[in-house]
Design a protein around this motif. Structure first.
Motif, PDB file in Angstrom:
ATOM      1  N   PRO A   1      -5.540 -15.794 -10.906  1.00 25.68           N
ATOM      2  CA  PRO A   1      -4.978 -15.409 -12.206  1.00 25.68           C
ATOM      3  C   PRO A   1      -3.478 -15.151 -12.072  1.00 25.68           C
ATOM      4  CG  PRO A   1      -6.238 -13.609 -11.252  1.00 25.68           C
ATOM      5  CD  PRO A   1      -6.418 -14.783 -10.349  1.00 25.68           C
ATOM      6  N   PRO A   2      -2.768 -15.086 -13.182  1.00 24.95           N
ATOM      7  CA  PRO A   2      -1.333 -14.796 -13.118  1.00 24.95           C
ATOM      8  C   PRO A   2      -1.072 -13.422 -12.492  1.00 24.95           C
ATOM      9  CG  PRO A   2      -1.961 -15.527 -15.317  1.00 24.95           C
ATOM     10  CD  PRO A   2      -3.224 -15.320 -14.544  1.00 24.95           C
ATOM     11  N   LEU A   3       0.014 -13.343 -11.737  1.00 25.37           N
ATOM     12  CA  LEU A   3       0.409 -12.095 -11.109  1.00 25.37           C
ATOM     13  C   LEU A   3       1.432 -11.393 -11.993  1.00 25.37           C
ATOM     14  CD1 LEU A   3      -0.017 -10.432  -8.504  1.00 25.37           C
ATOM     15  CD2 LEU A   3       1.990 -11.593  -7.576  1.00 25.37           C
ATOM     16  N   MET A   4       1.129 -10.162 -12.371  1.00 25.95           N
ATOM     17  CA  MET A   4       2.039  -9.354 -13.179  1.00 25.95           C
ATOM     18  C   MET A   4       2.843  -8.456 -12.236  1.00 25.95           C
ATOM     19  SD  MET A   4      -0.472  -8.240 -16.353  1.00 25.95           S
ATOM     20  CE  MET A   4      -1.441  -7.125 -15.352  1.00 25.95           C
ATOM     21  N   THR A   5       3.971  -7.973 -12.718  1.00 21.73           N
ATOM     22  CA  THR A   5       4.800  -7.061 -11.944  1.00 21.73           C
ATOM     23  C   THR A   5       4.771  -5.685 -12.591  1.00 21.73           C
ATOM     24  OG1 THR A   5       6.261  -8.887 -11.332  1.00 21.73           O
ATOM     25  CG2 THR A   5       7.121  -6.655 -11.034  1.00 21.73           C
ATOM     26  N   VAL A   6       4.354  -4.695 -11.818  1.00 22.50           N
ATOM     27  CA  VAL A   6       4.355  -3.310 -12.273  1.00 22.50           C
ATOM     28  C   VAL A   6       5.638  -2.687 -11.732  1.00 22.50           C
ATOM     29  CG1 VAL A   6       3.145  -1.098 -12.258  1.00 22.50           C
ATOM     30  CG2 VAL A   6       1.835  -3.236 -12.217  1.00 22.50           C
ATOM     31  N   ARG A   7       6.544  -2.321 -12.625  1.00 19.07           N
ATOM     32  CA  ARG A   7       7.809  -1.705 -12.229  1.00 19.07           C
ATOM     33  C   ARG A   7       7.667  -0.191 -12.279  1.00 19.07           C
ATOM     34  NH1 ARG A   7      11.971  -5.757 -15.111  1.00 19.07           N
ATOM     35  NH2 ARG A   7      11.806  -7.399 -13.536  1.00 19.07           N
ATOM     36  N   LEU A   8       8.045   0.415 -11.185  1.00 20.00           N
ATOM     37  CA  LEU A   8       7.866   1.844 -11.002  1.00 20.00           C
ATOM     38  C   LEU A   8       9.194   2.444 -10.568  1.00 20.00           C
ATOM     39  CD1 LEU A   8       5.634   4.168 -10.260  1.00 20.00           C
ATOM     40  CD2 LEU A   8       5.901   3.247  -7.986  1.00 20.00           C
ATOM     41  N   ALA A   9       9.732   3.341 -11.366  1.00 15.65           N
ATOM     42  CA  ALA A   9      10.951   4.055 -10.984  1.00 15.65           C
ATOM     43  C   ALA A   9      10.514   5.336 -10.279  1.00 15.65           C
ATOM     44  CB  ALA A   9      11.798   4.375 -12.200  1.00 15.65           C
ATOM     45  N   ALA A  10      10.820   5.418  -8.981  1.00 17.73           N
ATOM     46  CA  ALA A  10      10.429   6.584  -8.183  1.00 17.73           C
ATOM     47  C   ALA A  10      11.386   6.745  -7.012  1.00 17.73           C
ATOM     48  CB  ALA A  10       9.002   6.422  -7.671  1.00 17.73           C
ATOM     49  N   PHE A  11      11.538   7.961  -6.588  1.00 17.18           N
ATOM     50  CA  PHE A  11      12.370   8.262  -5.425  1.00 17.18           C
ATOM     51  C   PHE A  11      13.801   7.745  -5.598  1.00 17.18           C
ATOM     52  CE2 PHE A  11       8.026   7.475  -3.707  1.00 17.18           C
ATOM     53  CZ  PHE A  11       7.692   8.789  -3.451  1.00 17.18           C
TER      54      PHE A  11
ATOM     55  N   ALA B   1       0.827  -1.201   0.000  1.00 16.92           N
ATOM     56  CA  ALA B   1       0.000   0.000   0.000  1.00 16.92           C
ATOM     57  C   ALA B   1       0.865   1.256   0.000  1.00 16.92           C
ATOM     58  CB  ALA B   1      -0.932   0.001   1.212  1.00 16.92           C
ATOM     59  N   GLY B   2       0.454   2.237  -0.780  1.00 17.19           N
ATOM     60  CA  GLY B   2       1.165   3.509  -0.815  1.00 17.19           C
ATOM     61  C   GLY B   2       0.840   4.293  -2.066  1.00 17.19           C
ATOM     62  N   LEU B   3       1.109   5.586  -2.023  1.00 13.81           N
ATOM     63  CA  LEU B   3       0.888   6.459  -3.165  1.00 13.81           C
ATOM     64  C   LEU B   3       2.223   6.993  -3.647  1.00 13.81           C
ATOM     65  CD1 LEU B   3      -1.088   8.066  -5.020  1.00 13.81           C
ATOM     66  CD2 LEU B   3      -0.960   9.904  -3.322  1.00 13.81           C
ATOM     67  N   TYR B   4       2.460   6.882  -4.955  1.00 13.64           N
ATOM     68  CA  TYR B   4       3.665   7.406  -5.594  1.00 13.64           C
ATOM     69  C   TYR B   4       3.230   8.562  -6.486  1.00 13.64           C
ATOM     70  CZ  TYR B   4       5.442   2.965  -3.945  1.00 13.64           C
ATOM     71  OH  TYR B   4       5.783   1.902  -3.148  1.00 13.64           O
ATOM     72  N   PRO B   5       3.464   9.812  -6.044  1.00 17.41           N
ATOM     73  CA  PRO B   5       3.025  10.979  -6.830  1.00 17.41           C
ATOM     74  C   PRO B   5       3.653  10.984  -8.227  1.00 17.41           C
ATOM     75  CG  PRO B   5       3.748  11.620  -4.626  1.00 17.41           C
ATOM     76  CD  PRO B   5       4.138  10.194  -4.814  1.00 17.41           C
ATOM     77  N   TRP B   6       2.881  11.435  -9.204  1.00 19.31           N
ATOM     78  CA  TRP B   6       3.351  11.451 -10.591  1.00 19.31           C
ATOM     79  C   TRP B   6       4.655  12.215 -10.757  1.00 19.31           C
ATOM     80  CZ3 TRP B   6       1.924   7.909 -13.716  1.00 19.31           C
ATOM     81  CH2 TRP B   6       0.635   7.390 -13.691  1.00 19.31           C
ATOM     82  N   GLU B   7       4.831  13.306 -10.019  1.00 19.33           N
ATOM     83  CA  GLU B   7       6.066  14.078 -10.177  1.00 19.33           C
ATOM     84  C   GLU B   7       7.312  13.300  -9.746  1.00 19.33           C
ATOM     85  OE1 GLU B   7       3.999  15.604  -6.386  1.00 19.33           O
ATOM     86  OE2 GLU B   7       3.385  15.284  -8.459  1.00 19.33           O
TER      87      GLU B   7
ATOM     88  N   ASP C   1      14.867   5.003  -6.998  1.00 21.07           N
ATOM     89  CA  ASP C   1      15.057   3.559  -7.138  1.00 21.07           C
ATOM     90  C   ASP C   1      13.832   2.936  -7.788  1.00 21.07           C
ATOM     91  OD1 ASP C   1      13.946   4.128  -4.353  1.00 21.07           O
ATOM     92  OD2 ASP C   1      13.636   1.971  -4.456  1.00 21.07           O
ATOM     93  N   GLU C   2      13.904   1.649  -8.028  1.00 18.97           N
ATOM     94  CA  GLU C   2      12.810   0.939  -8.696  1.00 18.97           C
ATOM     95  C   GLU C   2      12.012   0.139  -7.677  1.00 18.97           C
ATOM     96  OE1 GLU C   2      13.000  -2.598 -11.689  1.00 18.97           O
ATOM     97  OE2 GLU C   2      13.198  -0.729 -12.830  1.00 18.97           O
ATOM     98  N   ARG C   3      10.708   0.254  -7.759  1.00 16.91           N
ATOM     99  CA  ARG C   3       9.786  -0.515  -6.908  1.00 16.91           C
ATOM    100  C   ARG C   3       9.074  -1.521  -7.788  1.00 16.91           C
ATOM    101  NH1 ARG C   3       9.185   2.780  -1.963  1.00 16.91           N
ATOM    102  NH2 ARG C   3      10.920   4.191  -2.250  1.00 16.91           N
ATOM    103  N   GLU C   4       8.729  -2.653  -7.207  1.00 18.01           N
ATOM    104  CA  GLU C   4       7.947  -3.655  -7.923  1.00 18.01           C
ATOM    105  C   GLU C   4       6.642  -3.871  -7.177  1.00 18.01           C
ATOM    106  OE1 GLU C   4      10.266  -7.178  -8.672  1.00 18.01           O
ATOM    107  OE2 GLU C   4      11.332  -6.176 -10.313  1.00 18.01           O
ATOM    108  N   LEU C   5       5.543  -3.697  -7.887  1.00 13.09           N
ATOM    109  CA  LEU C   5       4.208  -3.861  -7.331  1.00 13.09           C
ATOM    110  C   LEU C   5       3.516  -5.001  -8.051  1.00 13.09           C
ATOM    111  CD1 LEU C   5       3.249  -0.069  -7.421  1.00 13.09           C
ATOM    112  CD2 LEU C   5       4.209  -1.342  -5.485  1.00 13.09           C
ATOM    113  N   GLY C   6       2.680  -5.736  -7.355  1.00 16.00           N
ATOM    114  CA  GLY C   6       1.941  -6.831  -7.966  1.00 16.00           C
ATOM    115  C   GLY C   6       0.553  -6.395  -8.403  1.00 16.00           C
ATOM    116  N   ALA C   7       0.081  -6.998  -9.485  1.00 19.21           N
ATOM    117  CA  ALA C   7      -1.285  -6.783  -9.967  1.00 19.21           C
ATOM    118  C   ALA C   7      -1.694  -8.036 -10.722  1.00 19.21           C
ATOM    119  CB  ALA C   7      -1.368  -5.571 -10.880  1.00 19.21           C
ATOM    120  N   TYR C   8      -2.878  -8.541 -10.435  1.00 22.03           N
ATOM    121  CA  TYR C   8      -3.350  -9.730 -11.141  1.00 22.03           C
ATOM    122  C   TYR C   8      -3.778  -9.394 -12.562  1.00 22.03           C
ATOM    123  CZ  TYR C   8      -3.321 -12.534  -6.906  1.00 22.03           C
ATOM    124  OH  TYR C   8      -2.930 -13.222  -5.800  1.00 22.03           O
ATOM    125  N   ALA C   9      -3.492 -10.286 -13.475  1.00 27.13           N
ATOM    126  CA  ALA C   9      -3.945 -10.136 -14.860  1.00 27.13           C
ATOM    127  C   ALA C   9      -5.468 -10.249 -14.885  1.00 27.13           C
ATOM    128  CB  ALA C   9      -3.323 -11.214 -15.738  1.00 27.13           C
ATOM    129  N   ALA C  10      -6.098  -9.469 -15.741  1.00 25.67           N
ATOM    130  CA  ALA C  10      -7.553  -9.511 -15.873  1.00 25.67           C
ATOM    131  C   ALA C  10      -8.001 -10.409 -17.022  1.00 25.67           C
ATOM    132  CB  ALA C  10      -8.097  -8.104 -16.078  1.00 25.67           C
TER     133      ALA C  10
END
Length: 174
Positions: free
Chosen positions: A92-102, A42-48, A104-113
């Motif tokens: 369902p399969p778990l996808m990895t959402v890679r987010l470069a912020a702050f 859980a967390g918010l990564y601001p667009w900026e 470094d790179e964060r990896e978040l999970g999201a299920y495929a639809a």
């Protein structure tokens, strides 16, 4: 609600992958930023602060995956009528959402639809839309607003492949 590429759009809400429920992992795109949902992320990564956003581990539609889905459905029907004992992993399969912020790179999970995976074209176009969202506040705002507006106006579920690809192309070019 509708699926367009890697996006699940429910009224005005835009998710990467399936909309999560309960403590399931998920990623929602909001006007404020990338919102990680679910247990442990859980967390918010601001667009900026978001420098890059992509998705990996995406299940791509294939004949093998489609045959497997049909076989699983048939097995589920047999088990539902009391023949044999069930179990198995229906997630369902778990996808990895890679987010470069702050820095470094964060990896978040999201299920495929998509039950049998996404087409290669939709994956490529969806990644282009995600890249577009990180190009700056005006671009993100315009693109995300258009996706939300489409979702609020949409009735009748997910569009066919040709319309999904056209929508993704339009959002990637905004």
């Amino acid at each position: 609600m509708a699926m367009v590429g890697l996006f699940w759009i429910v009224e005005g809400d835009v998710y990467v992958g399936a909309k999560p429920s309960g403590e399931s992992p998920g990623v929602r795109l909001t006007s404020e930023g990338v919102l990680a949902l679910g247990h442990g992320q859980a967390g918010l990564y601001p667009w900026e602060d978001v420098g890059a956003l992509t998705v990996v581990d995406v299940p791509v539609k294939s004949l093998k995956r489609q045959v497997g889905a049909v076989a699983d459905m048939a097995l589920g029907t047999v088990l539902a009528f009391g023949v044999g004992s069930g179990g198995g992993d229906d997630a369902p399969p778990l996808m990895t959402v890679r987010l470069a912020a702050f820095g470094d790179e964060r990896e978040l999970g999201a299920y495929a639809a998509a039950a049998v995976g996404y087409t290669a074209t939709e994956v490529e176009l969806s990644r282009a839309v995600l890249a577009r969202l990180t190009e700056g506040a005006a671009t993100m705002s315009t693109t995300l607003a258009e996706m939300s507006r489409w979702g609020r106006a949409r009735e009748g579920g997910s569009p066919r492949a040709g319309e999904r690809e056209a929508l993704l192309r339009g959002w990637a070019d905004r």
